[in-house]
Motif scaffolding. Sequence first.
Motif, short mmCIF file in Angstrom:
data_model
loop_
_atom_site.label_atom_id
_atom_site.label_comp_id
_atom_site.label_asym_id
_atom_site.label_seq_id
_atom_site.Cartn_x
_atom_site.Cartn_y
_atom_site.Cartn_z
N ARG A 108 0.82 -1.22 0.00
CA ARG A 108 0.00 0.00 0.00
C ARG A 108 0.85 1.27 0.00
O ARG A 108 0.42 2.30 -0.51
CB ARG A 108 -0.95 0.01 1.21
N ASN A 109 2.03 1.20 0.58
CA ASN A 109 2.91 2.37 0.69
C ASN A 109 4.13 2.27 -0.21
O ASN A 109 5.13 2.95 0.01
CB ASN A 109 3.34 2.55 2.16
N ARG A 110 4.04 1.47 -1.23
CA ARG A 110 5.16 1.16 -2.12
C ARG A 110 5.84 2.42 -2.68
O ARG A 110 7.06 2.55 -2.63
CB ARG A 110 4.68 0.27 -3.25
N GLU A 111 5.05 3.32 -3.22
CA GLU A 111 5.64 4.51 -3.85
C GLU A 111 6.43 5.35 -2.85
O GLU A 111 7.54 5.79 -3.15
CB GLU A 111 4.56 5.33 -4.55
N ALA A 112 5.88 5.56 -1.68
CA ALA A 112 6.58 6.35 -0.65
C ALA A 112 7.83 5.63 -0.17
O ALA A 112 8.88 6.26 0.03
CB ALA A 112 5.65 6.63 0.52
N ILE A 113 7.74 4.31 0.00
CA ILE A 113 8.91 3.53 0.44
C ILE A 113 10.01 3.60 -0.62
O ILE A 113 11.18 3.83 -0.31
CB ILE A 113 8.53 2.07 0.73
N LEU A 114 9.64 3.43 -1.89
CA LEU A 114 10.63 3.48 -2.96
C LEU A 114 11.29 4.85 -3.05
O LEU A 114 12.50 4.95 -3.23
CB LEU A 114 10.00 3.11 -4.30
N LEU A 115 10.49 5.90 -2.90
CA LEU A 115 11.04 7.26 -2.94
C LEU A 115 12.03 7.47 -1.80
O LEU A 115 13.15 7.95 -2.01
CB LEU A 115 9.91 8.28 -2.89
N ASP A 116 11.63 7.08 -0.60
CA ASP A 116 12.49 7.24 0.57
C ASP A 116 13.76 6.40 0.44
O ASP A 116 14.86 6.89 0.68
CB ASP A 116 11.71 6.84 1.83
N ALA A 117 13.61 5.15 0.05
CA ALA A 117 14.77 4.26 -0.06
C ALA A 117 15.71 4.70 -1.17
O ALA A 117 16.93 4.62 -1.02
CB ALA A 117 14.30 2.82 -0.29
N THR A 118 15.17 5.17 -2.27
CA THR A 118 16.01 5.62 -3.38
C THR A 118 16.81 6.86 -2.98
O THR A 118 17.99 6.98 -3.33
CB THR A 118 15.16 5.89 -4.63
N LYS A 119 16.19 7.76 -2.21
CA LYS A 119 16.92 8.94 -1.74
C LYS A 119 18.04 8.56 -0.78
O LYS A 119 19.04 9.23 -0.71
CB LYS A 119 15.97 9.91 -1.02
N ARG A 120 17.84 7.47 -0.06
CA ARG A 120 18.82 7.03 0.94
C ARG A 120 19.52 5.76 0.51
O ARG A 120 19.88 4.93 1.33
CB ARG A 120 18.10 6.81 2.27
N ILE A 121 19.74 5.60 -0.77
CA ILE A 121 20.29 4.36 -1.32
C ILE A 121 21.61 3.97 -0.66
O ILE A 121 21.90 2.80 -0.48
CB ILE A 121 20.41 4.46 -2.86
N VAL A 122 22.36 4.94 -0.23
CA VAL A 122 23.63 4.66 0.42
C VAL A 122 23.43 3.97 1.77
O VAL A 122 24.28 3.23 2.24
CB VAL A 122 24.47 5.95 0.57
N ASP A 123 22.25 4.17 2.40
CA ASP A 123 21.94 3.56 3.69
C ASP A 123 21.48 2.11 3.58
O ASP A 123 21.26 1.46 4.59
CB ASP A 123 20.84 4.35 4.42
N LEU A 124 21.30 1.63 2.37
CA LEU A 124 20.74 0.29 2.19
C LEU A 124 21.77 -0.82 2.35
O LEU A 124 21.44 -1.97 2.16
CB LEU A 124 20.05 0.18 0.83
N GLY A 125 22.97 -0.52 2.69
CA GLY A 125 23.94 -1.56 2.97
C GLY A 125 25.00 -1.67 1.91
O GLY A 125 25.10 -0.87 0.99
N ASP A 126 25.80 -2.68 2.08
CA ASP A 126 26.91 -2.92 1.18
C ASP A 126 26.42 -3.34 -0.20
O ASP A 126 25.31 -3.81 -0.36
CB ASP A 126 27.83 -4.01 1.73
N GLY A 127 27.27 -3.21 -1.16
CA GLY A 127 26.93 -3.66 -2.51
C GLY A 127 26.63 -2.49 -3.42
O GLY A 127 26.52 -1.35 -3.00
N ASP A 128 26.55 -2.82 -4.67
CA ASP A 128 26.23 -1.82 -5.69
C ASP A 128 24.73 -1.73 -5.86
O ASP A 128 24.09 -2.70 -6.27
CB ASP A 128 26.88 -2.21 -7.02
N TRP A 129 24.16 -0.61 -5.52
CA TRP A 129 22.72 -0.40 -5.61
C TRP A 129 22.43 0.53 -6.77
O TRP A 129 22.97 1.62 -6.85
CB TRP A 129 22.18 0.21 -4.33
N GLU A 130 21.56 0.10 -7.64
CA GLU A 130 20.99 0.94 -8.68
C GLU A 130 19.56 1.25 -8.23
O GLU A 130 19.00 0.53 -7.40
CB GLU A 130 20.95 0.19 -10.02
#
Length: 131
Positions: free
Chosen positions: A48-70
């Motif tokens: 239900r909150n997919r768009e907001a989660i994706l927006l937040d996570a994409t802005k903070r992509i560096v916080d998502l852990g190790d590895g190469d994130w696109e």
Amino acid sequence: RMSILWVQGACQTEEEEIEVQAVWDLYAADRPYVGSTPKLDAAGVMVRNREAILLDATKRIVDLGDGDWEAEDVDVALRGLVSVLTGGDGGNDGGDGDKVKSMAAFLDERMCVPRDMGAPSAAAIKRVALS
């Protein structure tokens, strides 16, 4: 005792899962808008909150852990997490298990209980992050 288990995300034994489900059933009895299990409720909140989660996570992509994130990895990891919570293996969309865990850890850090979801549902996400 249950709230301690939920906060720690430590419901791992079959007996504890049964106990959590019994409490959840009482909680959900007069709340038709929640999932039938804490895992399904957590998955539903994320969908239900997919768009907001994706927006937040994409802005903070560096916080998502190790590895190469696109940017597309964020969506794939979220889909993988929903898959895991609904009984799948998380890999149907080509998801990377480590990225699914990183997404779970990110959401665990960013969520606010009870604003975003209840403690049992949040604990389901925490268990994926800790797995």
